[in-house]
Scaffold this motif. Sequence first.
Motif, mmCIF file in Angstrom:
data_model
loop_
_atom_site.group_PDB
_atom_site.id
_atom_site.type_symbol
_atom_site.label_atom_id
_atom_site.label_comp_id
_atom_site.label_asym_id
_atom_site.label_seq_id
_atom_site.Cartn_x
_atom_site.Cartn_y
_atom_site.Cartn_z
ATOM 1 N N UNK A 64 -0.432 4.210 4.525
ATOM 2 C CA UNK A 64 -1.259 4.405 3.332
ATOM 3 C C UNK A 64 -0.427 4.312 2.056
ATOM 4 N N UNK A 65 0.715 4.973 2.039
ATOM 5 C CA UNK A 65 1.572 4.930 0.849
ATOM 6 C C UNK A 65 2.109 3.519 0.620
ATOM 7 N N UNK A 66 2.503 2.830 1.694
ATOM 8 C CA UNK A 66 2.977 1.457 1.558
ATOM 9 C C UNK A 66 1.898 0.536 1.004
ATOM 10 N N UNK A 67 0.670 0.720 1.487
ATOM 11 C CA UNK A 67 -0.445 -0.093 0.983
ATOM 12 C C UNK A 67 -0.693 0.182 -0.493
ATOM 13 N N UNK A 68 -0.688 1.444 -0.868
ATOM 14 C CA UNK A 68 -0.942 1.795 -2.272
ATOM 15 C C UNK A 68 0.146 1.241 -3.179
ATOM 16 N N UNK A 75 -1.117 -5.822 -8.361
ATOM 17 C CA UNK A 75 -2.024 -5.771 -9.509
ATOM 18 C C UNK A 75 -1.267 -5.707 -10.823
ATOM 19 N N UNK A 76 -0.172 -4.941 -10.839
ATOM 20 C CA UNK A 76 0.626 -4.854 -12.065
ATOM 21 C C UNK A 76 1.265 -6.187 -12.418
ATOM 22 N N UNK A 77 1.779 -6.891 -11.416
ATOM 23 C CA UNK A 77 2.393 -8.198 -11.678
ATOM 24 C C UNK A 77 1.338 -9.219 -12.099
ATOM 25 N N UNK A 78 0.148 -9.118 -11.499
ATOM 26 C CA UNK A 78 -0.923 -10.068 -11.841
ATOM 27 C C UNK A 78 -1.434 -9.815 -13.259
ATOM 28 N N UNK A 79 -1.521 -8.539 -13.654
ATOM 29 C CA UNK A 79 -2.030 -8.244 -14.996
ATOM 30 C C UNK A 79 -1.052 -8.698 -16.068
ATOM 31 N N UNK A 80 0.223 -8.702 -15.759
ATOM 32 C CA UNK A 80 1.215 -9.199 -16.707
ATOM 33 C C UNK A 80 1.200 -10.722 -16.733
ATOM 34 N N UNK A 155 13.170 4.058 11.160
ATOM 35 C CA UNK A 155 11.927 3.424 11.610
ATOM 36 C C UNK A 155 10.845 3.449 10.529
ATOM 37 N N UNK A 156 10.712 4.592 9.846
ATOM 38 C CA UNK A 156 9.681 4.688 8.812
ATOM 39 C C UNK A 156 9.980 3.803 7.612
ATOM 40 N N UNK A 157 11.243 3.591 7.305
ATOM 41 C CA UNK A 157 11.544 2.685 6.199
ATOM 42 C C UNK A 157 11.216 1.254 6.551
ATOM 43 N N UNK A 158 11.364 0.890 7.831
ATOM 44 C CA UNK A 158 10.964 -0.451 8.263
ATOM 45 C C UNK A 158 9.440 -0.594 8.190
ATOM 46 N N UNK A 159 8.727 0.438 8.633
ATOM 47 C CA UNK A 159 7.258 0.392 8.599
ATOM 48 C C UNK A 159 6.757 0.332 7.159
ATOM 49 N N UNK A 160 7.378 1.077 6.277
ATOM 50 C CA UNK A 160 6.943 1.111 4.882
ATOM 51 C C UNK A 160 7.209 -0.233 4.219
#
Length: 160
Positions: A64-68, A75-80, A155-160
């Motif tokens: 969830x955090x990775x998706x957010x 979105x930030x890069x697209x808005x710029x 492992x969690x850093x790879x998943x993120x």
Amino acid sequence: MPFIRTVGAKALNAFTDIRELLKLSKEVINSLIYERNVGSRVVRKTRIAQVYFTAVQPVPLIILIGFIIGYTSVLGARSVGAQQLGSIFLPLLVLELGPIIAAFIVLGRTGGAVTVEIGNMVVAKEISALKLLGINPVRHIVWPRLVGISVATSCLSVIL
């Protein structure tokens, strides 16, 4: 003069803390070298439980955090309007920010739980009972948690 005394006292406290940490690290390494087969089944079981608690249970939160983070970055890069920004920002986000966020999640979620668990062991005199039975508490308490948290963070850093 009081300022120098305060700074000196804080520096001595920091050196004392570092010395205690190095002493604990030495005990962990010694227990790995000299007590390799002592209670290996119990240590393995504790290590697996720690990896499950630290790495498997928070996977939905990490996703969830990775998706957010990824969605808001796009979105930030697209808005710029910067399309070349993705070639710079994506590796930075994946290689640098991902492991740091995973480490903070592990620290916040697991660090407190492990601290409370070991504190409860001290209060219930479980650690002194292990010493009375001739069992090295560092091998049975510290080592499995250290391995579990290290594996989980990787492992969690790879998943993120």
